[in-house]
Design an enzyme around this catalytic site. Structure first.
Site, PDB file in Angstrom:
ATOM      1  N   TYR A 100       3.650 -14.274  -0.847  1.00 40.53           N
ATOM      2  CA  TYR A 100       3.733 -14.439   0.554  1.00 40.53           C
ATOM      3  C   TYR A 100       4.550 -15.423   1.017  1.00 40.53           C
ATOM      4  CZ  TYR A 100       0.642 -10.186   0.798  1.00 40.53           C
ATOM      5  OH  TYR A 100       0.115  -9.106   0.578  1.00 40.53           O
ATOM      6  N   ASN A 128       4.261  -2.018   6.526  1.00 41.80           N
ATOM      7  CA  ASN A 128       5.571  -1.503   5.825  1.00 41.80           C
ATOM      8  C   ASN A 128       5.357   0.232   5.954  1.00 41.80           C
ATOM      9  OD1 ASN A 128       7.369  -0.104   4.449  1.00 41.80           O
ATOM     10  ND2 ASN A 128       6.369  -0.973   2.108  1.00 41.80           N
ATOM     11  N   CYS A 136       6.191  -3.065  -1.190  1.00 42.81           N
ATOM     12  CA  CYS A 136       5.125  -4.240  -0.833  1.00 42.81           C
ATOM     13  C   CYS A 136       4.091  -4.265  -1.678  1.00 42.81           C
ATOM     14  CB  CYS A 136       4.520  -3.621   0.600  1.00 42.81           C
ATOM     15  SG  CYS A 136       4.020  -2.095   0.611  1.00 42.81           S
ATOM     16  N   HIS A 137       4.053  -3.617  -2.648  1.00 41.56           N
ATOM     17  CA  HIS A 137       2.938  -3.650  -3.564  1.00 41.56           C
ATOM     18  C   HIS A 137       3.323  -4.964  -4.777  1.00 41.56           C
ATOM     19  CE1 HIS A 137       5.766  -0.883  -5.284  1.00 41.56           C
ATOM     20  NE2 HIS A 137       5.621  -1.303  -6.616  1.00 41.56           N
ATOM     21  N   GLU A 163       4.615  -0.391 -13.352  1.00 38.44           N
ATOM     22  CA  GLU A 163       6.051  -1.062 -13.427  1.00 38.44           C
ATOM     23  C   GLU A 163       6.068  -2.035 -14.867  1.00 38.44           C
ATOM     24  OE1 GLU A 163       7.399  -2.895  -9.813  1.00 38.44           O
ATOM     25  OE2 GLU A 163       7.027  -0.938  -8.673  1.00 38.44           O
TER      26      GLU A 163
END
Length: 179
Positions: A100, A128, A136-137, A163
């Site tokens: 962040y 989002n 956003c993850h 991912e």
């Protein structure tokens, strides 16, 4: 008027929403702020071209491919600040994470400000309206804290692991509003 359909995914059922030309929403079942920006009812219409395109994108993503975000006509509804944050989220590469604080510094630079609050960025990330596609993850707290995720920490971890992110360095908060 927004059209919608459901999409069964490895992280649970997703609801997709679009207008005639753009994807406006993608929410995980039980997500905090679910359909927050939707005015009125969603009309079930799985054959809408944008929804078909989005389902193909999701099929590729969950098959382990790396479809381009720019292949979809996105139109998330939000303030100029939120739009700026979501644009930066789209620039986070597949399989990578940002904090962040890093995003706050990028937003501050883009807005020609000396600094930006990480909490303000967290609010934009949390609201989002197009989860997974606007990734956003991929945003984590300083030091590996997974902080919150509107879809739940367990789903965030599943998406990161999907991912190929090494999640062993992350930890879940003990308290919070988006666990």
């Amino acid at each position: 008027m927004l059209f919608s359909c459901r999409y069964p995914s490895p992280v649970g059922a997703l609801t997709l929403a679009c207008d005639a030309r753009h994807l406006a929403g993608l929410w995980l079942e039980g997500q905090k702020y679910y359909a927050d920006m939707v005015d009125g009812e969603l009309e079930e219409q799985p054959d809408a071209p944008v929804l078909k395109l989005t389902r193909s994108w999701l099929d590729a993503y969950f098959a382990g491919k790396r479809p381009c975000i720019s292949a979809l006509p996105l139109a998330p509804s939000g303030s100029a600040f939120r739009q700026a944050v979501w644009k930066l989220l789209c620039a986070i590469p597949y399989g990578q994470c940002r904090t962040y604080g890093e995003i706050a510094r990028q937003v501050a630079a883009a807005m020609h400000r000396p600094r930006m609050s990480s909490q303000a960025v967290g609010g934009a990330v949390g609201h989002n309206p197009i989860a997974i596609i606007i990734p956003c993850h991929r945003v984590v707290g300083a030091g590996g804290n997974l902080t919150g995720y509107a879809g739940g920490i367990a789903k965030k971890l599943l998406l990161l692991e999907h991912e190929g992110v090494d999640t062993s360095r992350f930890f879940a908060p003990r308290r919070g509003t988006a666990l």
